[in-house]
Design an enzyme around this catalytic site. Structure first.
Site, PDB file in Angstrom:
ATOM      1  N   GLY A  44     133.397  47.173  86.182  1.00 28.82           N
ATOM      2  CA  GLY A  44     133.199  47.539  84.709  1.00 28.82           C
ATOM      3  C   GLY A  44     132.819  46.463  84.103  1.00 28.82           C
ATOM      4  O   GLY A  44     133.514  45.588  84.398  1.00 28.82           O
ATOM      5  N   GLY A  72     130.230  39.228  72.018  1.00 32.93           N
ATOM      6  CA  GLY A  72     130.025  39.832  73.526  1.00 32.93           C
ATOM      7  C   GLY A  72     128.921  40.247  73.829  1.00 32.93           C
ATOM      8  O   GLY A  72     128.480  41.068  74.201  1.00 32.93           O
ATOM      9  N   GLU A  73     127.277  39.144  73.825  1.00 31.66           N
ATOM     10  CA  GLU A  73     125.759  39.380  74.098  1.00 31.66           C
ATOM     11  C   GLU A  73     126.193  39.614  74.818  1.00 31.66           C
ATOM     12  O   GLU A  73     124.887  40.197  75.275  1.00 31.66           O
ATOM     13  CB  GLU A  73     125.811  38.303  72.923  1.00 31.66           C
ATOM     14  N   ARG A  74     126.578  38.181  76.211  1.00 36.36           N
ATOM     15  CA  ARG A  74     126.009  38.440  77.128  1.00 36.36           C
ATOM     16  C   ARG A  74     126.789  39.105  78.010  1.00 36.36           C
ATOM     17  O   ARG A  74     126.618  39.891  78.840  1.00 36.36           O
ATOM     18  CB  ARG A  74     127.288  36.753  77.942  1.00 36.36           C
ATOM     19  N   ASN A 109     132.542  32.251  70.740  1.00 38.32           N
ATOM     20  CA  ASN A 109     131.511  31.323  72.038  1.00 38.32           C
ATOM     21  C   ASN A 109     131.818  30.037  72.478  1.00 38.32           C
ATOM     22  O   ASN A 109     132.315  29.411  73.930  1.00 38.32           O
ATOM     23  CB  ASN A 109     130.350  31.571  71.925  1.00 38.32           C
TER      24      ASN A 109
END
Length: 330
Positions: A44, A72-74, A109
């Site tokens: 998860g 949190g784009e990754r 990042n």
């Protein structure tokens, strides 16, 4: 309500989350995303995303809720790859302005070391140009020195090809230091860049070459010797590596760069392509003497030319030996 949002984690539909328009990252490694997606399928999403909540009135009445990603784009991309329909997220107040969104995205990042050097430089540039940040202010925000910020921004002065190579990991950030030393000399900079790529130079080797180029330029400004420069260029082209001729008061030497055993063997094969390698060097030395004008008859006294070698004085023999093959080394 904003405090409640900020302290609580919500499960949000993935299709309601739009990307952060101020996301500084441009490159996402597909292989690493796949690894993260595999981990998310098994365990998860272990750390929630950060979003802002936006409400819009529908034409037919009622409210439509959307979310804009801040950090949190990754994780968001990997969650989509893993087939999740919802992800955990912290909701920040929608009053966050564009500068805050960019600042949060950069810091998130940087803390994860997910930004490559060029993306980091472009993010700093946006903070400077769009939001009027000073270098010292950026440094304070990210916990780095002002010099770190300034040096990162200097990367954007490199040609686009160099920047792409750095972003793709073909060259390291350390390799940019010697390249930046030659920013005012694009030809030498381009040559060094190709040597770093194809000869796989270490940072130390690249820096040594850059310093020597700078020294050579000072030397050539002091005494412009077009013949020597031309001969250096011809040898460089013939041997496929950098060649430098160093003149001294008596004689001189030829310095030929090589960066591996295979490179050295190739150079030796080129020099040994004639039946007698010494003849090749003697021919080059003869050419050098012609360029310097020391082979002209009027420069050598007739009495000296007529004397047998055994009858010459020590000083005369020494004069003849100035441009002997043994005075030139590789």
């Amino acid at each position: 309500m904003s405090q409640f949002y900020g302290d609580s984690i919500f499960w949000i539909d993935i299709d309601k989350i739009s990307p952060n328009p101020y996301q500084p990252r441009r490159e996402f490694d597909e292989a690493r995303l796949k690894d993260l997606a595999d981990s998310i399928r098994q365990y998860g999403v272990l750390q929630p995303l950060i979003v802002t909540r936006q409400e819009h009135e529908k034409s037919e009445g009622g409210l439509q809720v959307e979310y804009e990603l801040i950090a949190g784009e990754r994780r968001l991309r990997a969650s989509k790859m893993a087939g999740l329909s919802q992800v955990p997220a912290l909701i920040r107040a929608s009053a966050d302005d564009a500068r805050t969104k960019l600042e949060l995205a950069i810091i998130e990042n940087l803390q994860r070391e997910d930004l490559n050097a060029i993306d980091r430089a472009r993010a700093f540039e946006r903070l400077v140009t769009e939001f009027k940040f000073k270098h010292a202010e950026i440094a304070q925000k990210i916990g780095k020195s002002r010099e770190y910020v300034s040096n990162t921004l200097r990367l954007l002065s490199l040609p686009e090809e160099f920047q792409r190579a750095l972003a793709e990991g073909k060259i390291s950030e350390g390799h940019t230091r010697p390249l930046l030393m030659l920013v005012d000399h694009p030809e030498e900079q381009g040559t060094l860049y190709k040597e770093i790529l194809f000869k796989r130079l270490t940072v130390r080797e690249a820096e040594a070459i850059a310093r020597r180029i700078a020294t050579d330029r000072v030397r050539k400004k002091e005494v412009i010797d077009t013949e020597m420069i031309e001969l250096e260029q011809k040898l460089t082209e013939s041997l496929g590596t950098r060649v430098k001729i160093e003149r001294k008061e008596q004689g001189g030497k030829i310095v030929i760069d090589f960066f591996s055993k295979d490179d050295l063997r190739t150079i030796l094969d080129l020099i040994g392509s004639t039946k007698n390698p010494t003849n090749l060097m003697e021919k080059f030395i003869a050419t050098t003497r012609d360029a310097l004008g020391i082979n002209k008859k009027e420069d050598i006294p007739q009495t000296l030319e007529d004397k047998p070698l055994a009858e010459k004085s020590d000083e005369e023999n020494k004069s003849d030996d100035l441009y002997s093959v043994k005075d030139f080394s590789i």
